[in-house]
Write a protein that holds these residues in place. Structure first.
Motif, PDB file in Angstrom:
ATOM      1  N   ILE A 120       0.800  -1.245   0.082  1.00  0.00           N
ATOM      2  CA  ILE A 120       0.010   0.042  -0.093  1.00  0.00           C
ATOM      3  C   ILE A 120       0.946   1.132   0.076  1.00  0.00           C
ATOM      4  CG2 ILE A 120      -1.783   1.299   1.280  1.00  0.00           C
ATOM      5  CD1 ILE A 120      -2.920  -1.178   2.423  1.00  0.00           C
ATOM      6  N   LEU A 121       1.741   1.166   0.832  1.00  0.00           N
ATOM      7  CA  LEU A 121       2.466   2.555   1.113  1.00  0.00           C
ATOM      8  C   LEU A 121       4.180   2.114   0.978  1.00  0.00           C
ATOM      9  CD1 LEU A 121       0.659   4.387   4.007  1.00  0.00           C
ATOM     10  CD2 LEU A 121       0.325   4.805   1.607  1.00  0.00           C
ATOM     11  N   ASP A 122       4.441   1.503   0.122  1.00  0.00           N
ATOM     12  CA  ASP A 122       6.072   1.123  -0.188  1.00  0.00           C
ATOM     13  C   ASP A 122       6.524   1.545  -1.520  1.00  0.00           C
ATOM     14  OD1 ASP A 122       4.711  -0.633  -1.809  1.00  0.00           O
ATOM     15  OD2 ASP A 122       5.538  -2.473  -0.820  1.00  0.00           O
ATOM     16  N   GLY A 123       5.876   2.245  -2.310  1.00  0.00           N
ATOM     17  CA  GLY A 123       6.359   2.631  -3.696  1.00  0.00           C
ATOM     18  C   GLY A 123       6.826   4.255  -3.618  1.00  0.00           C
ATOM     19  N   PRO A 124       6.940   4.936  -4.748  1.00  0.00           N
ATOM     20  CA  PRO A 124       7.494   6.297  -4.749  1.00  0.00           C
ATOM     21  C   PRO A 124       6.837   7.135  -3.879  1.00  0.00           C
ATOM     22  CG  PRO A 124       7.046   5.119  -7.159  1.00  0.00           C
ATOM     23  CD  PRO A 124       6.484   4.401  -6.076  1.00  0.00           C
ATOM     24  N   TRP A 125       7.612   8.156  -3.698  1.00  0.00           N
ATOM     25  CA  TRP A 125       7.072   9.261  -2.555  1.00  0.00           C
ATOM     26  C   TRP A 125       5.713   9.717  -2.931  1.00  0.00           C
ATOM     27  CZ3 TRP A 125       5.975  14.350  -3.714  1.00  0.00           C
ATOM     28  CH2 TRP A 125       6.610  14.689  -4.919  1.00  0.00           C
ATOM     29  N   TYR A 126       5.655  10.037  -4.423  1.00  0.00           N
ATOM     30  CA  TYR A 126       4.384  10.868  -4.680  1.00  0.00           C
ATOM     31  C   TYR A 126       3.434   9.820  -4.708  1.00  0.00           C
ATOM     32  CZ  TYR A 126       5.749   8.325  -9.086  1.00  0.00           C
ATOM     33  OH  TYR A 126       6.253   7.409  -9.705  1.00  0.00           O
ATOM     34  N   GLY A 130      -8.401 -13.292  -5.105  1.00  0.00           N
ATOM     35  CA  GLY A 130      -7.022 -13.043  -4.783  1.00  0.00           C
ATOM     36  C   GLY A 130      -6.265 -12.363  -5.743  1.00  0.00           C
ATOM     37  N   ARG A 131      -6.354 -13.065  -7.109  1.00  0.00           N
ATOM     38  CA  ARG A 131      -5.658 -12.663  -8.316  1.00  0.00           C
ATOM     39  C   ARG A 131      -5.761 -11.331  -8.544  1.00  0.00           C
ATOM     40  NH1 ARG A 131      -6.483 -18.007  -9.920  1.00  0.00           N
ATOM     41  NH2 ARG A 131      -8.552 -17.464 -11.135  1.00  0.00           N
ATOM     42  N   PHE A 132      -7.066 -10.839  -8.276  1.00  0.00           N
ATOM     43  CA  PHE A 132      -7.382  -9.582  -8.716  1.00  0.00           C
ATOM     44  C   PHE A 132      -6.884  -8.382  -7.905  1.00  0.00           C
ATOM     45  CE2 PHE A 132     -10.337  -6.106  -7.813  1.00  0.00           C
ATOM     46  CZ  PHE A 132     -10.432  -5.298  -9.052  1.00  0.00           C
ATOM     47  N   PHE A 133      -6.855  -8.724  -6.613  1.00  0.00           N
ATOM     48  CA  PHE A 133      -6.245  -7.854  -5.857  1.00  0.00           C
ATOM     49  C   PHE A 133      -4.561  -7.746  -5.928  1.00  0.00           C
ATOM     50  CE2 PHE A 133     -10.566  -7.922  -3.684  1.00  0.00           C
ATOM     51  CZ  PHE A 133     -10.536  -6.320  -3.451  1.00  0.00           C
ATOM     52  N   THR A 134      -4.264  -8.972  -6.180  1.00  0.00           N
ATOM     53  CA  THR A 134      -2.649  -9.146  -6.442  1.00  0.00           C
ATOM     54  C   THR A 134      -2.228  -8.355  -7.415  1.00  0.00           C
ATOM     55  OG1 THR A 134      -2.555 -11.245  -5.257  1.00  0.00           O
ATOM     56  CG2 THR A 134      -0.704 -10.746  -6.472  1.00  0.00           C
ATOM     57  N   ALA A 135      -2.950  -8.447  -8.651  1.00  0.00           N
ATOM     58  CA  ALA A 135      -2.522  -7.948  -9.936  1.00  0.00           C
ATOM     59  C   ALA A 135      -2.978  -6.503  -9.829  1.00  0.00           C
ATOM     60  CB  ALA A 135      -3.464  -8.278 -11.011  1.00  0.00           C
ATOM     61  N   LEU A 136      -3.819  -5.761  -9.040  1.00  0.00           N
ATOM     62  CA  LEU A 136      -4.158  -4.441  -8.844  1.00  0.00           C
ATOM     63  C   LEU A 136      -2.865  -3.480  -8.132  1.00  0.00           C
ATOM     64  CD1 LEU A 136      -6.516  -2.853  -9.185  1.00  0.00           C
ATOM     65  CD2 LEU A 136      -6.946  -2.779  -6.691  1.00  0.00           C
ATOM     66  N   SER A 137      -2.305  -2.558  -8.872  1.00  0.00           N
ATOM     67  CA  SER A 137      -1.293  -1.964  -8.554  1.00  0.00           C
ATOM     68  C   SER A 137      -1.822  -1.064  -7.272  1.00  0.00           C
ATOM     69  CB  SER A 137      -0.791  -1.081  -9.786  1.00  0.00           C
ATOM     70  OG  SER A 137      -1.800  -0.165 -10.010  1.00  0.00           O
ATOM     71  N   ALA A 138      -0.780  -0.533  -6.674  1.00  0.00           N
ATOM     72  CA  ALA A 138      -1.039   0.449  -5.522  1.00  0.00           C
ATOM     73  C   ALA A 138      -1.811   1.599  -6.197  1.00  0.00           C
ATOM     74  CB  ALA A 138       0.287   1.057  -5.049  1.00  0.00           C
TER      75      ALA A 138
END
Length: 244
Positions: free
Chosen positions: A143-149, A209-217
């Protein structure tokens, strides 16, 4: 717009609720997490090398839940901003809908500012190796582990979502009192149970599960933003008949 800004100023008179309490609870959760991680050493595991088995320390990071405190408090602030503060605002001549939109504006601006602060704290956490104890307090996996923006955007949307949800709960409480609030909560639980039953009946847990796994942040942020808009509209339609 001037009325909405006046409503925002009306709320910010209660600085303890809007400006102090969320960060006080976050600071408390942050300190608790650091104390726990300082007392419990990082995990170890055995690794097989060419020279035999050696013990390796896992310093990849340990996840904590202290950040959730500010989101929980923001939800409660959204509830009290309507359930407790609406009657007095109406005596000052503010209409229900203007009050509602002004309150939403207050929550939205604070969500942007608080989301930026969370992003800055995450940057410090990364730079210090997890505050020196390999802790992930502001880096929430997926959820919150990507780029700062993206962290800023996601945290802002999540805070706004919870504040808006709290506003709607407060409106329901003002309009239908405790019985209506309980019915409102029970209806949501019923919908959730029905959705779980449908997924189970259709043997669709793997696909879900696959849907939420494939869903990007970013995609998850979009879903949360859409849900926040739905909640905002629901509260707006409900507040017009809210009791004083």
């Amino acid at each position: 717009m001037s009325t909405h800004l006046n409503v925002a100023r009306y709320h910010l008179i209660q600085r303890g609720n809007f400006l102090v309490m969320p960060w006080a609870w976050l600071a408390f959760g942050f300190c608790v997490d650091l104390v726990i991680f300082a007392l419990i050493p990082a995990g170890h595991h055995d690794a097989l090398t060419a020279h035999g088995t050696v013990q390796v320390t896992d310093v990849s990071g340990r996840d904590a839940g202290g950040l959730g405190s500010i989101f929980a408090v923001f939800l409660s602030v959204g509830i009290t901003s309507v359930a407790r503060s609406l009657p007095f605002a109406l005596t000052l001549g503010v209409s229900r809908r203007s009050y509602y939109l002004g309150t939403a504006l207050t929550g939205g601006v604070l969500a942007v500012a608080y989301g930026l602060t969370i992003t800055l704290l995450q940057a410090i956490e990364r730079a210090t190796g997890g505050w020196g104890v390999s802790a992930h307090i502001f880096q929430v996996p997926y959820i919150l582990d990507g780029p700062w923006y993206l962290t800023w955007l996601t945290s802002t949307v999540a805070l706004a979502l919870l504040f808006t949800y709290g506003m709607w709960i407060g409106v329901v409480h003002r309009r239908w009192n405790v019985a209506g609030t309980m019915t409102f909560g029970a209806a949501q639980v019923t919908v959730a149970v029905a959705a779980i039953w449908l997924v189970t009946w259709g043997h669709a847990w793997s696909g879900t599960g696959r849907f939420f796994t494939a869903l990007s942040a970013a995609g998850l942020t979009g879903v949360l933003a859409a849900l926040a808009c739905v909640l905002l509209a629901g509260g707006y339609l409900t507040v017009r008949r809210a009791a004083v």
